[in-house]
Design a protein around this motif. Structure first.
Motif, mmCIF file in Angstrom:
data_model
loop_
_atom_site.group_PDB
_atom_site.id
_atom_site.type_symbol
_atom_site.label_atom_id
_atom_site.label_comp_id
_atom_site.label_asym_id
_atom_site.label_seq_id
_atom_site.Cartn_x
_atom_site.Cartn_y
_atom_site.Cartn_z
ATOM 1 N N LEU A 250 -6.719 -1.003 -2.691
ATOM 2 C CA LEU A 250 -6.570 -2.394 -3.106
ATOM 3 C C LEU A 250 -7.696 -2.776 -4.065
ATOM 4 N N TYR B 230 -3.417 -9.756 2.696
ATOM 5 C CA TYR B 230 -2.643 -8.899 3.598
ATOM 6 C C TYR B 230 -1.671 -8.054 2.778
ATOM 7 N N ASP C 184 -5.951 4.163 1.396
ATOM 8 C CA ASP C 184 -6.129 3.226 2.498
ATOM 9 C C ASP C 184 -6.459 1.849 1.932
ATOM 10 N N PHE C 185 -6.622 0.895 2.824
ATOM 11 C CA PHE C 185 -6.808 -0.485 2.381
ATOM 12 C C PHE C 185 -8.138 -0.687 1.650
ATOM 13 N N ASP D 189 2.251 -2.084 4.428
ATOM 14 C CA ASP D 189 2.021 -0.632 4.442
ATOM 15 C C ASP D 189 3.313 0.106 4.087
ATOM 16 N N LEU E 176 0.850 -1.194 0.000
ATOM 17 C CA LEU E 176 0.000 0.000 0.000
ATOM 18 C C LEU E 176 0.883 1.241 0.000
#
Length: 199
Positions: free
Chosen positions: A115, A123, A110-111, A126, A106
């Motif tokens: 993504l 998973y 943000d996730f 970061d 990443l």
């Protein structure tokens, strides 16, 4: 043993982002990884779709640099990232390997927003500016080289298993006033009955 072969997938955005990806790939190469990148390996006149397909197929691992733009292009799908998404999705469906081939990192956002949907349950490491970049790089290198985190302690001996050799441990001494009577045997502080058998 040959170094692990890794392809770095990313979306072309602003020059600063492309430069960061270039430095990430260079850092991997400096640390024992045969990293490939379009900025180095895609030659003028070469078919871009065949290049992406062969790199994903022939690499041991693929690092996916995730940003909101990367996710948008992948989810539509659009451009090279969209084409890569089709290849990656097919490989993930067919893969029987317990070791994941695709490692998302990443970089921005943000996730939830950075993504692609097909990576939603994966998973991701970061690599945003708020995190120490050296720590993030070490985490990625450990994943590539299959080295467990330094904080994971080794497994000690089973405390209930006797050592393989050597004298048997001495029986525990009886507490004062609790001496074993005839016809009884004391084991680890507990009294267990046994019958005397005629010879």
């Amino acid at each position: 043993m040959a170094p692990p072969k890794v392809f770095v997938s990313y979306s072309h955005e602003e020059p600063e982002h492309d430069a960061w990806v270039l430095e990430l790939a260079a850092s991997l190469r400096r640390n024992g990884v045969d990293a490939s990148l379009d900025q180095w390996d895609l030659r003028p006149g070469q078919d871009t779709t065949l290049f992406m397909e062969s790199q994903i197929r022939d690499s041991d691992l693929v690092v996916l640099v995730c940003t909101p733009t990367y996710a948008e292009k992948s989810n539509i799908p659009r451009g090279g990232v969209g084409y890569e998404k089709n290849i990656i999705s097919a490989e993930m469906l067919q893969s029987q390997d317990l070791r994941p081939k695709f490692i998302p990192v990443l970089r921005k956002g943000d996730f939830q927003t950075a993504l692609p949907t097909y990576l939603g349950s994966k998973y991701a490491i970061d690599f945003r500016q708020s995190r120490n970049q050296q720590e993030a790089l070490e985490e990625l290198l450990r994943a590539i080289h299959e080295i467990p985190p330094a904080s994971k302690p080794p497994i000690g001996p089973n405390p209930f298993q006797s050592p393989p050799s050597g004298p048997a441990p001495a029986p525990a001494a009886a507490a004062p006033g609790q001496e074993a009577k005839e016809g009884e045997i004391r084991v680890d502080g507990h009294v267990e009955s046994w019958e005397k058998r005629a010879v």
